[in-house]
Design a protein around this motif. Structure first.
Motif, PDB file in Angstrom:
ATOM      1  N   THR A 123       0.851  -1.183   0.000  1.00 28.66           N
ATOM      2  CA  THR A 123       0.000   0.000   0.000  1.00 28.66           C
ATOM      3  C   THR A 123       0.890   1.238   0.000  1.00 28.66           C
ATOM      4  O   THR A 123       2.104   1.156   0.161  1.00 28.66           O
ATOM      5  CB  THR A 123      -0.915   0.039   1.245  1.00 28.66           C
ATOM      6  OG1 THR A 123      -0.130   0.367   2.407  1.00 28.66           O
ATOM      7  CG2 THR A 123      -1.618  -1.293   1.449  1.00 28.66           C
ATOM      8  N   ALA A 124       0.258   2.391  -0.158  1.00 27.01           N
ATOM      9  CA  ALA A 124       0.997   3.651  -0.161  1.00 27.01           C
ATOM     10  C   ALA A 124       1.292   4.133   1.255  1.00 27.01           C
ATOM     11  O   ALA A 124       2.004   5.129   1.438  1.00 27.01           O
ATOM     12  CB  ALA A 124       0.204   4.729  -0.910  1.00 27.01           C
ATOM     13  N   ASN A 125       0.795   3.427   2.270  1.00 31.92           N
ATOM     14  CA  ASN A 125       0.937   3.866   3.663  1.00 31.92           C
ATOM     15  C   ASN A 125       2.200   3.264   4.266  1.00 31.92           C
ATOM     16  O   ASN A 125       2.183   2.213   4.889  1.00 31.92           O
ATOM     17  CB  ASN A 125      -0.290   3.464   4.465  1.00 31.92           C
ATOM     18  CG  ASN A 125      -1.562   4.077   3.907  1.00 31.92           C
ATOM     19  OD1 ASN A 125      -2.044   3.656   2.855  1.00 31.92           O
ATOM     20  ND2 ASN A 125      -2.102   5.063   4.601  1.00 31.92           N
ATOM     21  N   THR A 126       3.316   3.954   4.072  1.00 25.85           N
ATOM     22  CA  THR A 126       4.601   3.437   4.523  1.00 25.85           C
ATOM     23  C   THR A 126       4.968   3.869   5.930  1.00 25.85           C
ATOM     24  O   THR A 126       5.962   3.403   6.489  1.00 25.85           O
ATOM     25  CB  THR A 126       5.712   3.887   3.557  1.00 25.85           C
ATOM     26  OG1 THR A 126       5.687   5.322   3.459  1.00 25.85           O
ATOM     27  CG2 THR A 126       5.501   3.280   2.176  1.00 25.85           C
ATOM     28  N   ASP A 127       4.213   4.800   6.504  1.00 27.36           N
ATOM     29  CA  ASP A 127       4.437   5.195   7.893  1.00 27.36           C
ATOM     30  C   ASP A 127       3.105   5.623   8.500  1.00 27.36           C
ATOM     31  O   ASP A 127       2.069   5.563   7.854  1.00 27.36           O
ATOM     32  CB  ASP A 127       5.482   6.307   7.997  1.00 27.36           C
ATOM     33  CG  ASP A 127       5.095   7.557   7.213  1.00 27.36           C
ATOM     34  OD1 ASP A 127       3.951   8.026   7.368  1.00 27.36           O
ATOM     35  OD2 ASP A 127       5.934   8.074   6.451  1.00 27.36           O
TER      36      ASP A 127
END
Length: 622
Positions: A434-438
């Motif tokens: 996903t684009a949620n890396t943090d």
């Protein structure tokens, strides 16, 4: 959380400057910490011009305040446009506006539901008046400041491209339109008058900031409110996709017959309200006189619900509400009007303690009922015996001549309403990219701690608030206290940590028993349930090496039946078995780490796993 907040005068300046969409986008990136679609940006550009036309009058004071994209606490939902000020008596007023660019719609026969073109196709959605009324109800329910400061909320919907056609404004929706008036293309001045009757003076106390910073009431817990719901009280307002699923299920149940069987598959991740919709359906279908039962494979939710109902309902009544998924091996065809299957991903083929009864639980449930609804999240399959998939359900539905409907739940209520946390967790565990890396910008209390005693102490402290914090762990420690009650199961001698599995005393009721915070739960006693804060011990069955999340089923306890038999499977199909074990172990920790409504704290036995999680949460850096 508010994306844009300014005076009416400054809002008008941003619109007239042809820059409003860019201003909102800049604030959006800061507050939400991500980008958004061009479609949403365009909606800001055009809809805000229409709203500026509405409020562009000296009779609405320049120091009234505008809030755009206000995220409702503990949910993922946002309100498009808000105007705040005071009435002639000095009472704080909040006008909540749901904006739509629709130009057409189709009438349905389902309460509060309409059909229109959204998301690339024509589909059923909640009527705009129902939508904004339900959002307003959530704010009234969650926010203490609204109540204590006597802030009065007035919802409405504005469809500035829509011309009256006796569909969107049909009397069928009259109850919700009366609660949240709908204004169409020709209604600019009517909407202005609606606002003017509430807002006479400006907002000098920044009402929305007070609401945003105000105390949030404790989240409603399904188990705690179950008795009231079964007595016919409305404890949870269903929003958006929940309402669509509920109304479709009601219609299918009413229309089902022996020669017209229906199966409804509802896919939804953790915290999307699957169980809330399921219990509401149980209540309403039972009130209609339809023979209905709530079905789960996992005993923990049923046991907790039954414990909460004790004293309010007779034991025979309670047993008629709830049953296990293995109860239908000898059922006659179509004996039930409706079977509501929660946690359907946990269904098995065989039933009974020794897995020697029946043929297939999905087949038997569909056979036994005219209408069956399966709430499913395939990413929560956590044992080798779990067969619950959409394909398997559709296969047996076809065999029984049942019509299949598929719907999806997305509205997020757990994890503080954070879709970002769930997407980040999938990325972290390498379940999917996903684009949620943090976790920057995610309003959820996630922490990685250095020692198990620190984790225990955190949970003990949180549990003092309302007995809604628990410790859980992967099943990597043997259940030795089962034979010798004086012994502890999970021991870290170097940290002075020693606790027992919950299986020793409280069993399936562990999550609600007041002293069970002194025990550690596992996947089998918490799946399908929730607490405010969850503490998770990740065992050596999941580690990180060179940036890769790896699993090792050999580190699971010999008492863990969920992976029993995998070694034999490795001999016949090693690659498929390895993939299955990766899925089961990662799904187990994903499920454990999404039991907390407000926070999740983690201790990793593998230090590299702990550093991996900490480095990718980056909350400490902000």
């Amino acid at each position: 959380m508010i994306v844009y907040h300014d005076t009416k005068a400054n809002f008008s300046h941003d619109v007239i400057s042809n820059n409003i969409e860019n201003v909102i986008l800049d604030y959006f990136k800061i507050t939400i910490a991500k980008n958004t679609s061009w479609a949403e940006i365009d909606s800001w550009k055009y809809s805000m011009q229409y709203m500026n036309n509405v409020i562009n009058t000296p009779e609405i004071p320049d120091d009234a305040r505008v809030a755009i994209e206000f995220q409702i606490s503990q949910t993922s939902k946002r309100i498009d446009f808000i105007l705040t000020g005071q009435d002639e008596n000095g009472i704080d007023k909040v006008i909540l506006v749901e904006l739509k660019q629709w130009s057409s719609a189709e009438l349905t026969d389902k309460d509060g539901i309409i059909r229109t073109y959204v998301g690339g196709g024509v589909r059923e959605v909640s009527h705009p008046s129902y939508q904004v009324w339900s959002y307003t109800s959530l704010i009234n329910g969650f926010n203490e400041t609204v109540y204590t400061d006597n802030i009065q909320l007035h919802p409405c919907a504005y469809l500035h491209n829509y011309t009256s056609d006796n569909i969107i404004d049909n009397p069928f929706y009259g109850d919700y339109i009366s609660k949240a008036p709908i204004f169409l293309k020709q209604d600019t001045f009517r909407l202005r008058e609606f606002i003017k009757q509430f807002v006479k003076y400006g907002d000098k106390t920044k009402i929305m900031l007070r609401i945003e910073e105000g105390r949030i009431r404790p989240s409603k817990n399904l188990a705690d409110n179950l008795s009231s719901m079964l007595k016919g009280n409305q404890e949870f307002i269903m929003i958006d996709d929940q309402k669509v699923v509920y109304e479709n299920a009601m219609a299918l149940a009413k229309g089902a017959a022996e020669n017209n069987k229906h199966v409804l598959i509802v896919e939804g991740g953790p915290g999307t309200g699957k169980s809330v919709v399921a219990i509401n359906l149980l209540v309403q279908l039972t009130k209609l006189g339809l023979l209905t039962q709530y079905v789960t494979k996992n005993a923990a939710p049923r046991t907790v619900y039954e414990a909460r109902l004790k004293g309010s309902f007779r034991k025979t009544e309670i047993s008629n509400f709830f049953t296990g998924s293995g109860a239908f091996t000898n059922s006659d065809r179509n004996v039930y009007d409706a079977l509501i299957v929660d946690e359907a991903h946990r269904l098995n083929a065989k039933s009974g303690m020794f897995k020697n009864l029946g043929e297939n639980q999905i087949k038997e449930i569909i056979n036994a009922s005219k209408f069956s609804i399966f709430f499913i999240d395939e990413d929560q399959k956590v044992t080798l015996h779990d067969i619950g998939t959409k394909d398997e359900i559709k296969r047996w539905a076809t065999t029984h001549g049942a019509q299949v409907t598929e719907l999806h739940l997305e509205s997020q209520f757990r994890c503080n309403g954070s879709d970002g946390y769930l997407a980040w967790l999938d990325n972290l565990l390498q379940i999917r990219t996903t684009a949620n890396t943090d976790l920057y910008g995610v309003d959820y209390d996630f922490r990685v701690v250095d020692t198990p005693d620190e984790l225990r102490d955190l949970i003990f402290e949180k549990n003092k608030i309302n007995n809604k914090a628990r410790l859980v762990a992967g099943y990597c420690w043997d259940w030795i206290s089962a034979k010798d009650f004086s012994k502890k199961d999970i021991v870290f001698e170097e940290h002075g940590f020693a606790m027992k599995w919950n299986l020793t005393e409280d069993g399936p009721k562990w999550i609600i028993e007041p002293n069970s915070v002194n025990e550690v739960g596992c996947i089998h006693t918490c799946q399908g349930l929730e607490v405010d804060y969850i503490g998770v011990i990740i065992g050596e069955d999941m580690i990180v090496r060179n940036g890769e999340v790896m699993v090792n089923p050999d580190k699971r306890s010999k008492n863990d039946s969920s992976v029993r038999g995998y070694k034999a499977m490795m001999k016949t199909n090693p690659e498929k078995t390895k993939e299955l074990m990766r899925s089961i172990i990662k799904n187990t920790y994903r499920t454990l780490m999404t039991r907390g409504m407000k926070g999740c704290y983690v201790y990793c036995v593998d230090s590299e796993m702990g550093e991996w999680m900490r480095s990718r949460s980056v909350l400490e850096d902000y």
